[in-house]
Scaffold this motif. Sequence first.
Motif, PDB file in Angstrom:
ATOM      1  N   ASP A 139      53.051  -9.633  29.900  1.00 26.80           N
ATOM      2  CA  ASP A 139      53.547  -8.301  30.184  1.00 26.80           C
ATOM      3  C   ASP A 139      53.318  -7.305  29.053  1.00 26.80           C
ATOM      4  O   ASP A 139      52.762  -6.230  29.264  1.00 26.80           O
TER       5      ASP A 139
ATOM      6  N   LYS B  36      50.482 -10.285  38.264  1.00 27.29           N
ATOM      7  CA  LYS B  36      51.722  -9.769  38.836  1.00 27.29           C
ATOM      8  C   LYS B  36      51.476  -9.593  40.329  1.00 27.29           C
ATOM      9  O   LYS B  36      50.501  -8.933  40.723  1.00 27.29           O
TER      10      LYS B  36
ATOM     11  N   LYS C  18      56.901  -0.852  43.719  1.00 25.11           N
ATOM     12  CA  LYS C  18      57.831  -1.529  42.820  1.00 25.11           C
ATOM     13  C   LYS C  18      57.091  -2.124  41.620  1.00 25.11           C
ATOM     14  O   LYS C  18      57.528  -1.999  40.475  1.00 25.11           O
ATOM     15  N   ALA C  19      55.954  -2.774  41.871  1.00 20.71           N
ATOM     16  CA  ALA C  19      55.186  -3.375  40.781  1.00 20.71           C
ATOM     17  C   ALA C  19      54.704  -2.313  39.799  1.00 20.71           C
ATOM     18  O   ALA C  19      54.760  -2.498  38.577  1.00 20.71           O
TER      19      ALA C  19
ATOM     20  N   ARG D 160      56.059   0.618  39.239  1.00 14.62           N
ATOM     21  CA  ARG D 160      57.219   1.122  38.496  1.00 14.62           C
ATOM     22  C   ARG D 160      57.627   0.168  37.389  1.00 14.62           C
ATOM     23  O   ARG D 160      57.975   0.588  36.281  1.00 14.62           O
ATOM     24  N   GLU D 161      57.586  -1.117  37.670  1.00 13.29           N
ATOM     25  CA  GLU D 161      57.982  -2.100  36.658  1.00 13.29           C
ATOM     26  C   GLU D 161      57.026  -2.097  35.472  1.00 13.29           C
ATOM     27  O   GLU D 161      57.449  -2.230  34.312  1.00 13.29           O
TER      28      GLU D 161
ATOM     29  N   GLU E 230      57.577   0.944  33.374  1.00 14.74           N
ATOM     30  CA  GLU E 230      58.810   0.795  32.593  1.00 14.74           C
ATOM     31  C   GLU E 230      58.560   0.085  31.260  1.00 14.74           C
ATOM     32  O   GLU E 230      59.228   0.387  30.262  1.00 14.74           O
ATOM     33  N   ILE E 231      57.600  -0.835  31.206  1.00 13.62           N
ATOM     34  CA  ILE E 231      57.352  -1.524  29.937  1.00 13.62           C
ATOM     35  C   ILE E 231      56.405  -0.739  29.034  1.00 13.62           C
ATOM     36  O   ILE E 231      56.161  -1.140  27.892  1.00 13.62           O
TER      37      ILE E 231
END
Length: 421
Positions: A115, A155, A165-166, A168-169, A172-173
């Motif tokens: 990630d 992912k 959703k993926a 956005r995640e 976020e990182i």
Amino acid sequence: MSTPTTRILFRNVQILDSTGADPYSGDVLVEGNRIVAVGDVGTPDGITRVVEGHGRTLMSGLCDAHTHFSWINSGDLYGLGTMPVEEHLIGCMESAKSYIDAGYTMCLGAASAKDRLDVVMRDAIAAGRVPGPRYLANGPEISVTGGELVKSITKFADGPEGMRKAVRELIEIGVDQIKLSMTGEEITGSQHAEDTYFSDEEVAAAVAEAHRRGKRVCAHARSAESVKMCVRHGVDIIYHASFTDAEGMDLLEAHKDRLFVAPGLNWLVATAYEAESFGYPPEVAEAAGYKRELDVAVEGMREMHRRGIRVLPGGDYGFAWTPHGTYARDLEHFVELLGFTPMEAILSATALGGEIMQMPDELGKVQPGYLADLILVDGDPLADITIFQDPSKVHAVMKDGVFHKEPSTPREETVAVPGAA
């Protein structure tokens, strides 16, 4: 007391400025982290250091448009996911240093095996904690269920809502761009290059969500249909594009001012012909389809070049038979296989590099006002495009006005007192 601004004068160099003009003799003055004068500079006041070029070529640092810091010369693709993160981070640091050692001052992340590896590396380089090129970070590539290349570094997302959703995640990182893995790869044995796993709705949702948050999208897209989906739905950077058909070519040309293509040629060349010592001999590669894909891709890229589509080097380096440190092979392939002139190949790795890094007025050229990301090369790369493959020929590397690789011995330069005439 503040530290005086450094003023470094490169004297007696051949200036390859990446405007498309022929190289010319002159000087280049760097003040702080910017180029402030090019050409007939004279000897300005307050020079901190004079670097005697002795007729060497001074040019912009190079760009790799398809970078994987976390692919670390391993023959075990599946081990990238299970490698402990501590060892993996050290490998990323070694990869980053290898790039800048080779004269690459710009790199665009094309996927990370874990990630936050890319994000951490980008931030550490920017803070000066580890050496490396300017970097735009990615996260793990997104794949639909059953469409992954390597499960442990992927992912997963399905359907439009899953894609949103993926994305956005990953945002976020802290990633700079999103990677979609839309097609197969023959070396997997089951996921084929001409298979397309994403639906139109999934691509559209992923791109819309990324763009809404100010992030670009790149895609592993080998099949003809995947290339057309990328163009239709606004993907910004298309990797591979091997099997682009006539309709796809027309679409690419119609949108050539907003997107980039990075074919990853060296991966195809090396996999087709140079992987035998790693257990993948040419006859196996040909049976899997790599020779055919290389031949088709070369013809397609030649046509893209003819139509003015922006094609950049970046060869998927970091696999066992495409090891780190061999990045400049792509420039040779552009000349020998795609019909680029040496100047066109260099422009694709410098001026277009500044464009794909989203800093076209600051990176990729030797012009006043540009950031001082420079390499000093022994010899004439327009006469021999392979010169970049010899590390000893990359005489000096400067990034942001600071030497990563020192240019010379004391007898080759003079040092002036700051502020002196």
